[in-house]
Scaffold this active site. Structure first.
Site, PDB file in Angstrom:
ATOM      1  CD  GLU B 210      -1.267  -0.655   3.583  1.00 44.44           C
ATOM      2  OE1 GLU B 210      -2.071  -1.582   3.353  1.00 44.44           O
ATOM      3  OE2 GLU B 210      -1.231  -0.045   4.641  1.00 44.44           O
ATOM      4  CG  HIS B 247      11.391  19.251   4.640  1.00 47.98           C
ATOM      5  ND1 HIS B 247      11.558  20.551   5.040  1.00 47.98           N
ATOM      6  CD2 HIS B 247      10.458  19.267   3.667  1.00 47.98           C
ATOM      7  CE1 HIS B 247      10.766  21.334   4.331  1.00 47.98           C
ATOM      8  NE2 HIS B 247      10.088  20.572   3.493  1.00 47.98           N
TER       9      HIS B 247
END
Lengths: 385, 333
Positions: B210, B247
């Site tokens: 997934e 990030h």
């Protein structure tokens, strides 16, 4: 759970890692006062849990308290990246000599903590990674051993990090502190970008992204409570209501309402709706709690006015389909939705589940998931005509 | 880990409601449960299984190949460490919401000892005709049958559906390995593919992946080098773009993690990626064409192209559900 910058910085300061002097303001008058206290030029930073705030115009520089007040007035109440700005952080401007990057995070690849460091801080670190990945130092950590100042010094020495020897010690110390924070608060991620060296040679964390592990909530209750009360509301009205009721609910722009169990199966159901040319109206996962939560869950799904058909897809492993179905059947009986319903059920308890649907709703569950999906898609499309 | 019917299985937390219920179900599947552990409750019996107060005590009396944990999240670390330190070499952690730092400690310990951890947040594993360890419906004959298809799945509910379609295609499973929905896992997709590749009873490998994380992309790098045919399904390809880990999280995985990236990586590696779960049956029936086929076997219906949202990374993660939807993946449903 992500912490707002000012809460994250508070955690850093508690551990001894310095941040610029500043204060949180929720009104422009508070902002004026905070800026006056700072004394010099300040930064006005919107407190929202989103990245790229600078590019979004959510961070302003002010050379006087009055400018800070105006900036705060402008930012407070505005919407940035889907969040309404409820607070700004007023901070002294720092005289920067170097901008560095430092982070500690859970790493799936090494199955443990990973420390990241780069001398290319202050900019988009993903960009740095894409262009020159060698500029980012990576150190996998054995969580039982931890990551000490010595480890950090070794990491910095291992590469051509252009830092003066005495600064290197300070940076190593800051990296070890960051790791300490990561452990203390059960962080998924603690990232400081930039970690700066000031003109006077001091280390300062100019920003902080700190994300807590929801699984650790029982032992970090105060932090979660503070993080939650400070978080600006996000999402649609329905999504906020769902969160309040304890559901993971995402409103989508389609018209096929979807009820399924398990995240994997729910995503697959949405994919199948798309595959057969339809558009799902929501992502909502109900699991073993469906028996007790089916009614509020169904009410949530049906309160979306775009909904034209309902698709129920259960596949039981640990979760028993008969128990889930019992809950949903009762909910349908109570709410009596005036839209076509398509059902497909497989796995643990399926015989009784199918029987329940047939007897109490007068519906025949589809043997193939695809058939149920197609039927629901078609029903929605016919209703829209 | 692929369990055999002769392997001795230990159930940690056997006196709890779930522990008791699933011990009975596991036994129905042929699982040889030799002992249970419940701190302070040694000396009892649960459904004919002797209960010990510690893994150490149980291991002194029985040969234990696998331990399965039915314990609460904050107790999982010490229970798993206890099993590893008592010399158990396979530990299945079913528990959801185990703090990540706890599980990382367990995994470091397992690594040192050369032991294998399955999970956490997994539904477990099934070897039809031999044993079932966990909370999968291994007893359901319409879902699990002995055969040669090895399945690795992040999700329990979706994995069950895929297993069902394997049986409907007239085939069976050599093993079902539920690896778990958390981002930090003892056994990754790559690890599980390696296990199935080595397993002589496995002829075909099915990956049920997934969106979120980069386990599928990592596995793609590995499957390019194996001979057994691989069929894959990726859930969440139509999911809207959502939150991601920030990030640093994105940094580790680069731009990987979207449905498109996974499908591309797996397809390039030679896997046959199906669009909807039912298609797995069609592919299995026409298995000769699985690998290197330009013309994939047709479904019984006229299948439209996938609606793969452009680079869509995720549906967000919630607190009580470290979702395996989003970039910070998780929960197996």
């Amino acid at each position: 759970m992500e912490l707002l910058e000012h809460l994250g910085k508070e955690v850093l300061r508690d551990s001894g890692l310095p941040t610029p002097q500043g204060a949180v303001a929720r009104t422009s008058q508070d902002a004026l006062q905070a800026a006056t206290q700072c004394g010099g030029p300040v930064v006005v930073k919107s407190q929202i849990p989103a990245g790229k705030r600078g590019k979004a115009g959510a961070i302003r520089f002010a050379s006087s308290p009055e400018e800070a007040r105006v900036a705060a007035e402008d930012l407070l109440g505005s919407t940035v990246s889907g969040f309404i700005v409820g607070a700004v952080l007023i901070e002294e401007q720092v005289d920067i000599s170097r901008e560095l990057y430092a982070a500690v995070l859970n790493d799936a690849g090494t199955k443990g903590p990973l420390v990241l460091f780069s001398t290319e801080g202050g900019m988009d670190i993903e960009e740095v990674n894409a262009v020159s990945p060698e500029l980012i130092l990576r150190q996998a950590v054995d969580i039982r051993q931890g990551f000490t100042v010595q480890d950090a010094s070794q990491l910095l020495a291992s590469a051509e990090v252009e830092l003066d020897a005495h600064l290197r010690d300070d940076v190593a110390w800051a990296l070890a502190k960051l790791y300490e924070v990561y452990v203390d608060v059960d962080a998924d991620l603690v990232e400081v970008n930039p970690l700066v060296l000031t003109a006077n040679g001091n280390v300062r964390a100019l920003d902080c992204k700190l994300s807590l592990d929801p699984g650790a909530r029982p032992r970090q209750q105060d932090r979660f409570a503070r993080a939650e009360t400070s978080m600006p509301p996000a999402g649609t009205e329905l999504e906020q209501q769902a969160r309040h009721e304890g559901f993971l609910f995402i409103e989508l722009d389609g018209d096929v309402a979807v009820l399924a169990n398990g995240a994997g199966l729910t995503m697959t159901t949405l994919d199948s709706v798309a595959h057969y040319g339809g558009r799902a109206a929501n992502f909502l996962e109900i699991g073993g709690d469906a028996y007790t939560k089916a009614t509020p869950a169904l009410r949530l799904v049906l309160s979306n006015p775009r909904v034209k058909s309902l698709l129920v897809n259960f596949c039981g492993a640990f979760a028993r389909t008969d128990v889930m179905t019992e809950g949903v059947v009762a909910a349908i009986e109570e709410l009596r939705p005036d839209i076509p319903i398509s059902v497909t059920i497989h796995g643990t308890g399926e015989e009784r589940a199918i029987q329940l649907v047939e007897e109490r709703l007068g519906l025949t569950p589809h043997d193939l998931m695809d058939d149920a999906v197609e039927e629901a898609v078609q029903a929605a499309s016919e209703a829209s005509r | 880990m692929i369990v055999k019917g002769t392997d001795g299985v230990l159930v940690q937390g056997i006196t709890g409601t779930q522990g008791q219920f699933w011990s009975e179900r596991m036994k129905e599947c042929g699982t040889r449960i030799v002992a249970g552990v419940s701190p302070g409750k040694g000396g009892r019996e649960v459904g004919g299984v002797p209960v010990y107060s510690s893994v150490h005590d149980a291991a002194a009396e029985h040969d234990i190949a696998v331990s399965v944990l039915f314990v609460p999240p904050l107790a999982a670390k010490s229970a798993a460490l206890e099993a590893l330190q008592a010399g158990v070499s396979n530990v299945v952690v079913l528990t959801e919401h185990v703090p990540y730092h706890d599980i990382m400690e367990v995994l470091a310990e397992a690594e040192d000892r050369g032991a294998r951890v399955l999970g956490p947040n997994t539904a477990g594993l099934v070897v039809p005709g031999e044993a079932s360890v966990g909370i999968m419906p291994g007893f359901a004959s319409n879902i699990f049958q002995p055969g040669s298809v090895g399945i690795v799945s992040r999700s329990g509910s979706l994995g069950t559906l895929m297993a069902l379609h394997v049986v409907r295609a007239g085939q069976g499973q050599s093993a079902f390995l539920g690896i778990g929905g958390d981002p930090i896992l003892g056994t990754t997709i790559t690890d599980a593919v390696r296990i199935l590749d080595r397993d002589p009873r496995t002829d075909v490998i099915v990956i049920v992946g997934e969106i979120g994380g980069s386990m599928e992309e990592d596995a793609a790098e590995h499957i390019a080098s194996i001979d057994k045919p691989v069929i894959a399904f990726i859930a969440g390809r139509s999911a809207p773009a959502g939150k991601r880990m920030g990030h640093a999280g994105a940094l580790v995985t680069g731009n990987r993690g979207s449905g498109r990236s996974k499908v591309e990586a797996l397809t390039e590696a030679g896997a046959h990626v199906v669009e909807v779960p039912t298609q797995i049956g069609d592919v299995l029936r026409g298995r000769a064409r699985v690998r290197g086929s330009d013309e994939p076997p047709r479904s019984r219906r006229d299948v439209r192209p996938a609606h793969d949202a452009e680079g869509a990374p995720a549906v967000p993660k919630t607190d009580n559900h470290p979702s395996h939807l989003g970039a910070p993946p998780a929960h197996s449903g």
